[in-house]
Design a protein around this motif. Structure first.
Motif, PDB file in Angstrom:
ATOM      1  N   LEU A  26     -19.225  51.843  28.801  1.00  0.00           N
ATOM      2  CA  LEU A  26     -20.424  51.336  29.477  1.00  0.00           C
ATOM      3  C   LEU A  26     -20.096  50.058  30.248  1.00  0.00           C
ATOM      4  O   LEU A  26     -19.165  49.332  29.868  1.00  0.00           O
ATOM      5  N   PRO A  27     -20.872  49.745  31.295  1.00  0.00           N
ATOM      6  CA  PRO A  27     -20.680  48.461  31.979  1.00  0.00           C
ATOM      7  C   PRO A  27     -20.857  47.293  30.992  1.00  0.00           C
ATOM      8  O   PRO A  27     -21.494  47.455  29.940  1.00  0.00           O
ATOM      9  N   SER A  28     -20.331  46.108  31.376  1.00  0.00           N
ATOM     10  CA  SER A  28     -20.229  44.981  30.437  1.00  0.00           C
ATOM     11  C   SER A  28     -21.574  44.540  29.845  1.00  0.00           C
ATOM     12  O   SER A  28     -21.621  43.973  28.756  1.00  0.00           O
ATOM     13  N   GLN A  29     -22.664  44.837  30.542  1.00  0.00           N
ATOM     14  CA  GLN A  29     -23.998  44.469  30.034  1.00  0.00           C
ATOM     15  C   GLN A  29     -24.247  45.051  28.632  1.00  0.00           C
ATOM     16  O   GLN A  29     -25.015  44.514  27.852  1.00  0.00           O
ATOM     17  N   TRP A  30     -23.541  46.164  28.351  1.00  0.00           N
ATOM     18  CA  TRP A  30     -23.754  46.823  27.058  1.00  0.00           C
ATOM     19  C   TRP A  30     -22.519  46.706  26.147  1.00  0.00           C
ATOM     20  O   TRP A  30     -22.300  47.525  25.258  1.00  0.00           O
ATOM     21  N   ASP A  31     -21.744  45.630  26.384  1.00  0.00           N
ATOM     22  CA  ASP A  31     -20.531  45.398  25.580  1.00  0.00           C
ATOM     23  C   ASP A  31     -20.833  45.338  24.082  1.00  0.00           C
ATOM     24  O   ASP A  31     -20.005  45.758  23.266  1.00  0.00           O
ATOM     25  N   ASP A  32     -22.007  44.801  23.729  1.00  0.00           N
ATOM     26  CA  ASP A  32     -22.321  44.676  22.288  1.00  0.00           C
ATOM     27  C   ASP A  32     -22.222  46.037  21.601  1.00  0.00           C
ATOM     28  O   ASP A  32     -21.699  46.148  20.501  1.00  0.00           O
ATOM     29  N   TRP A  33     -22.730  47.083  22.263  1.00  0.00           N
ATOM     30  CA  TRP A  33     -22.681  48.427  21.656  1.00  0.00           C
ATOM     31  C   TRP A  33     -21.239  48.926  21.588  1.00  0.00           C
ATOM     32  O   TRP A  33     -20.800  49.422  20.550  1.00  0.00           O
ATOM     33  N   GLU A  34     -20.536  48.781  22.724  1.00  0.00           N
ATOM     34  CA  GLU A  34     -19.158  49.300  22.772  1.00  0.00           C
ATOM     35  C   GLU A  34     -18.270  48.566  21.765  1.00  0.00           C
ATOM     36  O   GLU A  34     -17.428  49.191  21.108  1.00  0.00           O
ATOM     37  N   ASP A  35     -18.469  47.247  21.658  1.00  0.00           N
ATOM     38  CA  ASP A  35     -17.601  46.465  20.757  1.00  0.00           C
ATOM     39  C   ASP A  35     -17.837  46.860  19.298  1.00  0.00           C
ATOM     40  O   ASP A  35     -16.882  47.001  18.525  1.00  0.00           O
ATOM     41  N   VAL A  36     -19.097  47.041  18.921  1.00  0.00           N
ATOM     42  CA  VAL A  36     -19.383  47.423  17.531  1.00  0.00           C
ATOM     43  C   VAL A  36     -18.846  48.834  17.252  1.00  0.00           C
ATOM     44  O   VAL A  36     -18.370  49.129  16.154  1.00  0.00           O
ATOM     45  N   LEU A  37     -18.872  49.677  18.285  1.00  0.00           N
ATOM     46  CA  LEU A  37     -18.322  51.031  18.101  1.00  0.00           C
ATOM     47  C   LEU A  37     -16.802  50.978  17.896  1.00  0.00           C
ATOM     48  O   LEU A  37     -16.269  51.635  16.991  1.00  0.00           O
ATOM     49  N   SER A  38     -16.111  50.173  18.714  1.00  0.00           N
ATOM     50  CA  SER A  38     -14.641  50.065  18.547  1.00  0.00           C
ATOM     51  C   SER A  38     -14.320  49.524  17.160  1.00  0.00           C
ATOM     52  O   SER A  38     -13.382  49.984  16.507  1.00  0.00           O
ATOM     53  N   GLU A  39     -15.119  48.563  16.743  1.00  0.00           N
ATOM     54  CA  GLU A  39     -14.928  47.955  15.420  1.00  0.00           C
ATOM     55  C   GLU A  39     -15.090  49.019  14.322  1.00  0.00           C
ATOM     56  O   GLU A  39     -14.296  49.099  13.385  1.00  0.00           O
ATOM     57  N   ALA A  40     -16.114  49.881  14.472  1.00  0.00           N
ATOM     58  CA  ALA A  40     -16.347  50.940  13.470  1.00  0.00           C
ATOM     59  C   ALA A  40     -15.152  51.880  13.429  1.00  0.00           C
ATOM     60  O   ALA A  40     -14.653  52.213  12.357  1.00  0.00           O
ATOM     61  N   ALA A  41     -14.685  52.273  14.619  1.00  0.00           N
ATOM     62  CA  ALA A  41     -13.573  53.226  14.668  1.00  0.00           C
ATOM     63  C   ALA A  41     -12.339  52.615  14.010  1.00  0.00           C
ATOM     64  O   ALA A  41     -11.618  53.293  13.283  1.00  0.00           O
ATOM     65  N   SER A  42     -12.108  51.326  14.245  1.00  0.00           N
ATOM     66  CA  SER A  42     -10.880  50.748  13.677  1.00  0.00           C
ATOM     67  C   SER A  42     -11.022  50.525  12.175  1.00  0.00           C
ATOM     68  O   SER A  42     -10.062  50.629  11.430  1.00  0.00           O
ATOM     69  N   ARG A  43     -12.247  50.228  11.704  1.00  0.00           N
ATOM     70  CA  ARG A  43     -12.396  50.008  10.258  1.00  0.00           C
ATOM     71  C   ARG A  43     -12.589  51.290   9.468  1.00  0.00           C
ATOM     72  O   ARG A  43     -12.148  51.418   8.338  1.00  0.00           O
ATOM     73  N   LEU A  44     -13.330  52.235  10.096  1.00  0.00           N
ATOM     74  CA  LEU A  44     -13.726  53.414   9.335  1.00  0.00           C
ATOM     75  C   LEU A  44     -12.802  54.593   9.525  1.00  0.00           C
ATOM     76  O   LEU A  44     -12.664  55.436   8.662  1.00  0.00           O
ATOM     77  N   GLY A  45     -12.182  54.621  10.699  1.00  0.00           N
ATOM     78  CA  GLY A  45     -11.517  55.845  11.073  1.00  0.00           C
ATOM     79  C   GLY A  45     -10.236  56.148  10.322  1.00  0.00           C
ATOM     80  O   GLY A  45     -10.030  57.260   9.883  1.00  0.00           O
ATOM     81  N   PHE A  46      -9.364  55.161  10.192  1.00  0.00           N
ATOM     82  CA  PHE A  46      -8.005  55.486   9.789  1.00  0.00           C
ATOM     83  C   PHE A  46      -7.849  55.861   8.327  1.00  0.00           C
ATOM     84  O   PHE A  46      -7.314  56.882   8.000  1.00  0.00           O
ATOM     85  N   ASP A  47      -8.329  55.013   7.451  1.00  0.00           N
ATOM     86  CA  ASP A  47      -7.993  55.280   6.056  1.00  0.00           C
ATOM     87  C   ASP A  47      -9.214  55.423   5.155  1.00  0.00           C
ATOM     88  O   ASP A  47      -9.079  55.517   3.953  1.00  0.00           O
ATOM     89  N   LEU A  48     -10.421  55.409   5.730  1.00  0.00           N
ATOM     90  CA  LEU A  48     -11.598  55.538   4.875  1.00  0.00           C
ATOM     91  C   LEU A  48     -12.384  56.777   5.255  1.00  0.00           C
ATOM     92  O   LEU A  48     -12.547  57.068   6.423  1.00  0.00           O
ATOM     93  N   SER A  49     -12.858  57.495   4.262  1.00  0.00           N
ATOM     94  CA  SER A  49     -13.762  58.609   4.524  1.00  0.00           C
ATOM     95  C   SER A  49     -15.033  58.329   3.759  1.00  0.00           C
ATOM     96  O   SER A  49     -14.984  57.728   2.691  1.00  0.00           O
ATOM     97  N   PRO A  50     -16.179  58.761   4.286  1.00  0.00           N
ATOM     98  CA  PRO A  50     -17.398  58.520   3.530  1.00  0.00           C
ATOM     99  C   PRO A  50     -17.372  59.291   2.217  1.00  0.00           C
ATOM    100  O   PRO A  50     -16.784  60.367   2.141  1.00  0.00           O
ATOM    101  N   SER A  51     -17.949  58.749   1.177  1.00  0.00           N
ATOM    102  CA  SER A  51     -17.989  59.426  -0.120  1.00  0.00           C
ATOM    103  C   SER A  51     -19.411  59.266  -0.638  1.00  0.00           C
ATOM    104  O   SER A  51     -20.199  58.518  -0.052  1.00  0.00           O
ATOM    105  N   PRO A  52     -19.771  59.947  -1.744  1.00  0.00           N
ATOM    106  CA  PRO A  52     -21.137  59.805  -2.255  1.00  0.00           C
ATOM    107  C   PRO A  52     -21.468  58.342  -2.544  1.00  0.00           C
ATOM    108  O   PRO A  52     -22.614  57.920  -2.483  1.00  0.00           O
TER     109      PRO A  52
END
Ligand code: HEM
Length: 404
Positions: A26-52
């Motif tokens: 998205l254009p920079s006006q919506w960086d807050d959304w993009e940044d939080v998404l990148s953060e989620a991918a880097s924290r959640l994606g690699f070694d964590l899976s959701p569990s009960p």
């Protein structure tokens, strides 16, 4: 015979992928959304899976969602490629949010205002529910580099698990939708031939349509090449389910809604084939495997899945379904019995190709879901169905569409 179909519809030219694909950021006006998404991918994606038990240590990340500023959506709505990326980012944030929360009670999850308000506004504009759908993971999540001849020509913008397996899984589906463009243009030629009462070209085009559905089956079966069943089962599909959510609204209000998750049952091209062939009364008929939400409303699963398609696709498919009844009558009641027999054979070849696609799909689900369940996973499809028994019932209904 009534000429039902509006042949100038853009879906006959472009298929169901957006004519201008979504942008990858998205254009920079919506960086807050993009940044939080990148953060989620880097924290959640690699070694964590959701569990009960959820992922309690990600409370800090969830807090950053609650503290996001409330960003405007008005400008997004005037720019389709940016709007589609906005929708995709917001639903990915939603699913990262809901599936990282520990599910310790049955209380519905509150979706905080900075996410809920823009998500609902953008979704309303597109006529989509405020939950992740097939459009978000597939149709709004790619760009093409090259000639679109091979899977690598499709770049995937976002994944939940940051795995190559998820990229491959999405590419397979994007490629089917992309090849679907040719199927749509053949449907247009067939409708035109039927409207002019020409049997011979109808047969030729039906034959070509059968070949394309066969190609879908080949592409589908190629999912095994680069998507590991255990990774799919444990790290990818776990992000797709929906649920009962309470969306916070302005003025201290909120609304509770229950949505099913993302499923390829929401693929517009496969729904279009059922509609076009006139087999929807069979495949979209209520049966014993249809899952029903807790609000008591009853509907066939595939008919319910249509509610998860963009509003424009739904309207088009409803119209196409009326043509489906017409093509069957055209063949069955045609006075030129000799040529009609040939056309019927070509029509049945498309039905057989759909059966083969659904059988191939069942084998895939057996490998990616059933076998993995045996290893301790939770059963059923992400759309909430019983999985194989449901899929077999749809395949068997498809075969009933053959004309004799
Ligand atoms: C690893 C690969 C796949 C798995 C494990 C899988 C799993 C499932 C499951 C469990 C369902 C039942 C509905 C639900 O509860 O969600 C379903 C439905 C469906 N899937 Fe897939 N799927 C896969 C790939 C695909 C692909 C590549 C397509 C092509 C677009 C596709 C198209 C469909 C369709 C059209 C339905 C609705 C049932 C039907 O029309 O026969 N699936 N899938």
């Amino acid at each position: 015979m009534a000429h039902l179909q509006n042949l100038s519809s853009p879906y006959f030219e472009d298929g169901f992928l957006p004519s201008q694909p979504a942008v990858s950021r998205l254009p920079s006006q919506w960086d807050d959304w993009e940044d939080v998404l990148s953060e989620a991918a880097s924290r959640l994606g690699f070694d964590l899976s959701p569990s009960p038990n959820g992922i309690p240590e990600l409370e800090e990340w969830r807090d950053s969602i609650r503290k996001m500023p409330l960003l405007p959506t008005q400008e997004l709505c005037n720019n389709p490629p940016v709007l589609l990326r906005a929708r995709q980012v917001l639903v990915f944030l939603l699913h990262f949010y809901i599936h990282s929360i520990p599910k310790l009670s049955t209380t519905p999850i509150h979706i905080p205002l900075p996410l809920s308000i823009p998500l609902r506004a953008v979704s309303e504009h597109l006529g989509l529910p405020p939950i992740c759908t097939y459009s978000d993971t597939i149709c709004y999540n790619y760009s093409i580099s090259g000639s679109a001849d091979c899977l690598e020509d499709f770049s995937i913008h976002s994944t939940f698990s940051s795995t190559q397996d998820e990229v491959h899984f999405y590419r397979i589906q994007v490629m089917i939708e992309h090849r679907g463009t040719r199927a749509m243009s053949l449907m247009k030629s067939i409708i035109s031939a039927v409207n002019d009462s020409y049997l011979r070209p109808t047969s030729t085009y039906l034959d070509q349509l059968a070949n394309i559905v066969d190609e879908f089956t080949e592409i589908l079966e190629n999912v095994r090449a680069d998507c590991d069943p255990a990774v799919f089962f444990n790290r990818i599909r776990v992000w797709f389910p929906g649920g009962k959510l309470v969306y916070d609204l302005e003025g201290g209000k909120s609304v509770e809604e229950e949505w099913m998750g993302s499923s390829a049952a929401q693929s517009s091209i496969i729904q279009a084939l059922d509609a076009f062939l006139g087999i929807e009364p069979l495949t979209h008929k209520q049966g014993k495997y249809d899952v029903q939400p807790s609000d008591g409303s009853r509907m066939a699963f595939l008919a319910r899945m249509r509610l998860y398609l963009p509003a424009d696709h739904r309207a088009f498919l409803n119209e196409l379904n009326r043509f489906g009844q017409q093509i069957r009558e055209f063949i069955l009641d045609n006075p030129d019995r000799e040529q009609a027999a040939e056309t019927m054979e070509a029509y049945n070849r498309v039905i057989d190709a759909m059966r083969k696609f659904r059988s191939g799909h069942i084998r895939t689900v057996a490998l990616y879901v059933t076998t993995q369940q045996g290893k301790g996973g939770k059963s059923g499809g992400t759309g909430g169905t019983s999985g194989i028994p449901f899929l077999k019932s749809i395949r068997d209904q498809t075969i009933k569409g053959r004309m004799e």
